[in-house]
Write a protein that holds these residues in place. Structure first.
Motif, PDB file in Angstrom:
ATOM      1  N   ALA A   1      -1.685  -3.899  13.950  1.00  0.00           N
ATOM      2  CA  ALA A   1      -1.858  -3.585  12.534  1.00  0.00           C
ATOM      3  C   ALA A   1      -0.588  -2.941  12.004  1.00  0.00           C
ATOM      4  CB  ALA A   1      -3.045  -2.634  12.353  1.00  0.00           C
ATOM      5  N   PHE A   2      -0.368  -3.088  10.713  1.00  0.00           N
ATOM      6  CA  PHE A   2       0.732  -2.358  10.080  1.00  0.00           C
ATOM      7  C   PHE A   2       0.315  -1.892   8.693  1.00  0.00           C
ATOM      8  CE2 PHE A   2       1.575  -6.795   8.907  1.00  0.00           C
ATOM      9  CZ  PHE A   2       1.959  -6.733   7.565  1.00  0.00           C
ATOM     10  N   VAL A   3       0.914  -0.773   8.285  1.00  0.00           N
ATOM     11  CA  VAL A   3       0.708  -0.212   6.954  1.00  0.00           C
ATOM     12  C   VAL A   3       2.053  -0.240   6.239  1.00  0.00           C
ATOM     13  CG1 VAL A   3       0.135   1.882   5.650  1.00  0.00           C
ATOM     14  CG2 VAL A   3      -1.224   1.249   7.665  1.00  0.00           C
ATOM     15  N   VAL A   4       2.056  -0.765   5.021  1.00  0.00           N
ATOM     16  CA  VAL A   4       3.284  -0.837   4.227  1.00  0.00           C
ATOM     17  C   VAL A   4       3.439   0.451   3.426  1.00  0.00           C
ATOM     18  CG1 VAL A   4       4.560  -2.089   2.451  1.00  0.00           C
ATOM     19  CG2 VAL A   4       3.071  -3.329   4.036  1.00  0.00           C
ATOM     20  N   CYS A   5       4.595   1.094   3.570  1.00  0.00           N
ATOM     21  CA  CYS A   5       4.884   2.337   2.863  1.00  0.00           C
ATOM     22  C   CYS A   5       5.855   2.059   1.711  1.00  0.00           C
ATOM     23  CB  CYS A   5       5.476   3.364   3.822  1.00  0.00           C
ATOM     24  SG  CYS A   5       4.385   3.746   5.224  1.00  0.00           S
ATOM     25  N   HIS A   6       5.645   2.755   0.599  1.00  0.00           N
ATOM     26  CA  HIS A   6       6.363   2.398  -0.631  1.00  0.00           C
ATOM     27  C   HIS A   6       6.571   3.635  -1.504  1.00  0.00           C
ATOM     28  CE1 HIS A   6       7.531   0.022  -4.109  1.00  0.00           C
ATOM     29  NE2 HIS A   6       6.502   0.458  -4.812  1.00  0.00           N
ATOM     30  N   GLU A   7       7.705   3.649  -2.209  1.00  0.00           N
ATOM     31  CA  GLU A   7       7.980   4.680  -3.215  1.00  0.00           C
ATOM     32  C   GLU A   7       8.141   3.950  -4.546  1.00  0.00           C
ATOM     33  OE1 GLU A   7       9.209   7.834  -5.613  1.00  0.00           O
ATOM     34  OE2 GLU A   7      10.189   5.888  -5.442  1.00  0.00           O
ATOM     35  N   PRO A   8       7.271   4.201  -5.524  1.00  0.00           N
ATOM     36  CA  PRO A   8       7.175   3.313  -6.686  1.00  0.00           C
ATOM     37  C   PRO A   8       8.228   3.494  -7.764  1.00  0.00           C
ATOM     38  CG  PRO A   8       5.561   5.067  -6.860  1.00  0.00           C
ATOM     39  CD  PRO A   8       6.214   5.225  -5.518  1.00  0.00           C
ATOM     40  N   THR A   9       9.042   4.550  -7.705  1.00  0.00           N
ATOM     41  CA  THR A   9       9.998   4.783  -8.788  1.00  0.00           C
ATOM     42  C   THR A   9      11.379   4.199  -8.509  1.00  0.00           C
ATOM     43  OG1 THR A   9      10.760   6.932  -7.929  1.00  0.00           O
ATOM     44  CG2 THR A   9       8.795   6.933  -9.340  1.00  0.00           C
ATOM     45  N   ARG A  10      11.595   3.694  -7.312  1.00  0.00           N
ATOM     46  CA  ARG A  10      12.921   3.155  -6.971  1.00  0.00           C
ATOM     47  C   ARG A  10      13.065   1.709  -7.458  1.00  0.00           C
ATOM     48  NH1 ARG A  10      13.451   5.090  -0.644  1.00  0.00           N
ATOM     49  NH2 ARG A  10      12.767   7.247  -1.010  1.00  0.00           N
TER      50      ARG A  10
ATOM     51  N   ASN B   1       4.041   6.890  -1.698  1.00  0.00           N
ATOM     52  CA  ASN B   1       4.464   8.254  -1.984  1.00  0.00           C
ATOM     53  C   ASN B   1       4.448   8.430  -3.501  1.00  0.00           C
ATOM     54  OD1 ASN B   1       5.796  10.640  -2.487  1.00  0.00           O
ATOM     55  ND2 ASN B   1       7.495  10.250  -1.100  1.00  0.00           N
ATOM     56  N   THR B   2       3.402   9.083  -4.019  1.00  0.00           N
ATOM     57  CA  THR B   2       3.219   9.222  -5.467  1.00  0.00           C
ATOM     58  C   THR B   2       3.686  10.579  -5.990  1.00  0.00           C
ATOM     59  OG1 THR B   2       0.954  10.089  -5.265  1.00  0.00           O
ATOM     60  CG2 THR B   2       1.223   7.683  -5.372  1.00  0.00           C
TER      61      THR B   2
ATOM     62  N   ALA C   1      -0.921   8.008 -10.715  1.00  0.00           N
ATOM     63  CA  ALA C   1      -0.923   7.667  -9.292  1.00  0.00           C
ATOM     64  C   ALA C   1      -2.186   6.907  -8.916  1.00  0.00           C
ATOM     65  CB  ALA C   1      -0.788   8.935  -8.454  1.00  0.00           C
ATOM     66  N   ARG C   2      -3.340   7.390  -9.358  1.00  0.00           N
ATOM     67  CA  ARG C   2      -4.591   6.724  -9.009  1.00  0.00           C
ATOM     68  C   ARG C   2      -4.670   5.323  -9.607  1.00  0.00           C
ATOM     69  NH1 ARG C   2      -8.188   9.828  -6.345  1.00  0.00           N
ATOM     70  NH2 ARG C   2      -7.967  12.101  -6.427  1.00  0.00           N
ATOM     71  N   ALA C   3      -4.174   5.170 -10.817  1.00  0.00           N
ATOM     72  CA  ALA C   3      -4.179   3.849 -11.446  1.00  0.00           C
ATOM     73  C   ALA C   3      -3.295   2.875 -10.683  1.00  0.00           C
ATOM     74  CB  ALA C   3      -3.719   3.962 -12.900  1.00  0.00           C
ATOM     75  N   LEU C   4      -2.130   3.340 -10.249  1.00  0.00           N
ATOM     76  CA  LEU C   4      -1.232   2.489  -9.461  1.00  0.00           C
ATOM     77  C   LEU C   4      -1.891   2.076  -8.158  1.00  0.00           C
ATOM     78  CD1 LEU C   4       1.534   1.213  -8.769  1.00  0.00           C
ATOM     79  CD2 LEU C   4       2.212   3.458  -7.845  1.00  0.00           C
TER      80      LEU C   4
ATOM     81  N   ALA D   1      -4.301  -1.994  -4.619  1.00  0.00           N
ATOM     82  CA  ALA D   1      -5.425  -2.374  -3.754  1.00  0.00           C
ATOM     83  C   ALA D   1      -6.028  -3.697  -4.208  1.00  0.00           C
ATOM     84  CB  ALA D   1      -6.473  -1.269  -3.750  1.00  0.00           C
ATOM     85  N   ALA D   2      -6.215  -3.851  -5.524  1.00  0.00           N
ATOM     86  CA  ALA D   2      -6.787  -5.094  -6.054  1.00  0.00           C
ATOM     87  C   ALA D   2      -5.831  -6.265  -5.864  1.00  0.00           C
ATOM     88  CB  ALA D   2      -7.121  -4.912  -7.532  1.00  0.00           C
TER      89      ALA D   2
END
Length: 336
Positions: A243-252, A291-292, A300-303, A308-309
């Protein structure tokens, strides 16, 4: 590399909190291992744990002095040497994440030899590794991957370790970076391993295990980062991730240190599956960790709901909102 716990955290006289980020990471995730901090006059960082002398640290059970700092060039300041030697003479091992080797300082090397103490240079492993073989091995493994470097891969697996253990799962964090090695007490700073042996080093970090056991492997860099993709690929192949989890920072918009645009989460998922199938044909994504920190809670919750959808995967900020959804997905994908 196996580092004896508990720790006495040495901050020297660092000028700010950022210079002690390694020490802060250790205290955040392994507070029970940190008996206190040792600071020199002028130190501007404070871990929020007791200030102790070397003798007081030893009396409280400390076994290793951790040089928990970073600085330009990774050098060991000359005026810190006497304190480190005194710690050795008091019976402590010493571990450092600086580029400068402890054993390259004659006074430190001589004191360690004279008193039979261990010196751990986390960035310079003395362990010899085989080349990776890619042979399927028992046990389960999860790897964190990223759209960039420094997006929360270490914090995600640490949060998963805590959350999975709370649910009764047999899970263990596997460190591949200097701070992670201090947090786990074991591991390899993978960026210090010769390229041919990266996948073999990861096979050593996360060996064969019981079928129900989960190794949670700290990812590094990004498959899309021109500076670090080689390390990321070696990690992926050696991890043989289920399994893998994708990690992301949304402002970059660009990747750190380069002008290349940030890849999408979908691009990371697709490439990770394509390349990971070399050593595990059944590799699959099981979540997204964002990372929100730079976002207001509602934003953050909306993102997270949108991601997820969009991807059909649980999405969370592991530090801010927890990892319950990520653990639920693992249990659903990999029933006992």
């Amino acid at each position: 590399m196996q580092i004896a716990t508990p720790y006495l955290m040495f901050l020297g006289d660092v000028p700010d909190r950022l210079a002690a980020k390694t020490a802060y990471g250790i205290v955040d995730w392994r507070p029970e291992w940190c008996v206190g901090q040792l600071r020199l006059p002028g130190c501007a960082a404070d871990l929020g744990i007791p200030d102790l002398t070397i003798a007081e640290g030893v009396a409280k059970g400390a076994r290793t002095l951790i040089v928990g700092v970073v600085n330009a060039g990774g050098v060991l300041p000359q005026h810190w040497i006497a304190t480190i030697v005194a710690a050795i003479e008091a019976g402590l091992d010493v571990a450092s994440g600086l580029h400068a080797r402890l054993g390259a300082v004659p006074e430190i090397a001589e004191a360690a030899a004279r008193h039979g103490r261990q010196l751990h240079d986390v960035r310079h492993s003395d362990q010899r590794f085989d080349t990776g073989k890619g042979t399927r091995r028992p046990g389960k493994r999860l790897l964190t991957v990223g759209t960039d470097c420094s997006v929360g891969k270490k914090y995600t697996v640490l949060a998963l370790e805590k959350g999975m253990r709370e649910r009764g799962l047999d899970a263990e964090f596997r460190a591949t970076g200097q701070t992670g090695v201090f947090i786990s007490g074991r591991g390899v700073a993978i960026d210090a391993v010769v390229a041919d042996f990266i996948s073999g080093a990861v096979e050593w970090i996360a060996p064969a295990a019981e079928p129900s056991h989960w190794d949670l492997i700290e990812g590094q860099g990004s498959l899309f980062h021109p500076s670090f993709a080689g390390v990321s690929l070696g990690l992926l192949h050696g991890a043989q991730a289920d399994a893998f989890v994708v990690c992301h920072e949304p402002t970059r918009t660009t990747m750190r240190g380069v002008k290349h645009p940030l890849p999408s989460i979908r691009e990371v998922i697709d490439l990770t599956v394509q390349l990971g199938r070399l050593t595990n044909p059944d590799i699959r994504p099981t979540g997204i960790a964002v990372n929100t920190q730079a976002l207001e809670e509602g934003e953050a919750r909306a993102l997270l709901e949108r991601l997820a959808a969009e991807h059909g995967l649980p999405a969370t900020d592991p530090v801010r909102f927890g990892v319950e959804g990520l653990v639920d997905r693992l249990l659903a994908e990999f029933p006992a």
